[in-house]
Design an enzyme around this catalytic site. Structure first.
Site, mmCIF file in Angstrom:
data_model
loop_
_atom_site.group_PDB
_atom_site.id
_atom_site.type_symbol
_atom_site.label_atom_id
_atom_site.label_comp_id
_atom_site.label_asym_id
_atom_site.label_seq_id
_atom_site.Cartn_x
_atom_site.Cartn_y
_atom_site.Cartn_z
ATOM 1 C CB THR A 128 -0.894 0.026 1.260
ATOM 2 O OG1 THR A 128 -1.609 -1.200 1.351
ATOM 3 C CG2 THR A 128 -1.869 1.186 1.222
ATOM 4 C CD GLU A 133 -7.173 -11.958 5.288
ATOM 5 O OE1 GLU A 133 -6.081 -11.991 5.849
ATOM 6 O OE2 GLU A 133 -7.612 -10.949 4.700
#
Length: 348
Positions: free
Chosen positions: A101, A205
């Site tokens: 990121t 997840e």
């Protein structure tokens, strides 16, 4: 390092498709960064999860906060990225997709554009030095930062896709899965897809993401990160499985990460088995080799030992991963050729 993999797994040519840059920083590189910043009083146990240790998912994300404190200048990022690439190469990885990121650090002058430029610089530097690995970059959207930042990230990725000699190939969606909802990020992801960026999305997840997974699979993504709770045996649904198989979406599977992050109870219950038995494209990855004290050779050896894979099956698994990369077909062909040349030496 928790374990040392056998020679066969070290020599096996490998493809790594799910490696977060900051999570992949080794003990040795951390040592160098810590020495530069003694005033932070950060110790090794704060940046890695060792043998036999487990953490909640939330605690795993706390580890990243500590690493971000250490790695906060262009100089740090260049060193860290270069070391990570060379370590993957030393472990027999021939093709690597790094993801990260873009970050801003006001106090050091780091901005998102020069963050990405620095990672690309590290990739180019390793290539110039003749390191035996092809590397591409996925710009990551952190879901915690909301829809506006997600759209800015997509625009940044689009700019680099056009200007970085083909090194930026896609977009990653990651961050704490318990924060926010995929529906808010859909416009940004759709724009990325329409603009030619490949999508690798962390999906299912945690167990509470059924609705979001249905929604995001509608895009559909080009690969799935983790996919831990997609299938019905663990609270997913046949509908999700059908979408994944119908679109033939490869799944990036990170065994040790899921065990140490406590989303899977033990190796034998890892969802690798479910997808592998289906004959679905399954790619073994590390996720965060530094944080989880592992490497890709170990992950292959763990999968083989746990699920009874012989060397031929492991070789096939490793070679099949080439089909799942985001780089162009010409590079896939070069990699297949490399595997063919190495096969007699590795598969004795």
């Amino acid at each position: 390092m928790d374990n040392v993999a056998d020679d066969f797994y070290r020599e096996l040519p490998k493809v790594e498709l799910h490696a977060h840059l900051n999570g992949s920083v080794s003990f040795q590189t951390m040592e160098k960064v810590m020495k530069r910043k003694p005033h932070l009083n950060i110790e090794h146990h704060m940046t890695a999860i060792g043998k036999g240790q487990r953490r909640s998912l939330d605690e795993c994300f706390q580890v990243f906060k500590v690493i971000h404190q250490l790695v906060d200048t262009q100089e740090d990022i260049l060193m860290v990225a270069t070391d990570v690439i060379k370590e993957f190469a030393a472990d027999g990885v021939k093709y690597l997709e790094l993801r990260s990121t873009p970050r801003e650090e006001t106090k050091t002058g780091l901005n998102k554009k020069n963050y990405v430029e620095t990672v690309i610089g590290a990739i180019q530097q390793c290539k110039e030095e003749g390191v035996d690995i092809d590397v591409r970059f996925l710009v990551a959207i952190d879901r915690r930062n909301g829809s506006e930042v997600a759209m800015e990230t997509v625009k940044l990725a689009e700019d680099f896709m056009l200007s970085a000699d083909g090194l930026v190939v896609g977009l990653d969606l990651s961050g704490d899965p318990t924060v926010g909802h995929g529906k808010d990020l859909l416009p940004a992801l759709q724009r990325a897809k329409n603009g030619g960026l490949k999508l690798s999305l962390h999906l299912s997840e945690v167990a509470s993401q059924l609705e979001e997974s249905e929604l995001l699979l509608g895009l559909p993504p080009d690969r799935i990160g983790h996919g831990t709770f997609l299938h019905p045996d663990v609270g997913g649904s046949q509908s999700l499985v059908d979408k994944v198989t119908k679109n033939n979406i490869p799944i990036e599977l990170c065994l040790t990460s899921n065990i140490k992050g406590q989303t899977v109870p033990c190796y034998s219950q890892h969802h690798f088995k479910y997808w592998y038995q289906l004959g679905h494209p399954s790619v073994i990855c590390t996720d965060d080799k530094g944080v989880f004290s592992t490497d890709l050779s170990q992950e292959y050896q763990l999968a083989a030992a746990t699920f009874g894979l012989d060397q031929q099956a492991v070789w096939a698994l490793s070679k099949q991963a080439i089909d799942c990369i985001f780089a162009p077909e010409a590079l896939k062909q070069q990699l297949r050729q490399k595997w063919t040349e190495l096969q007699p030496r590795v598969l004795k």
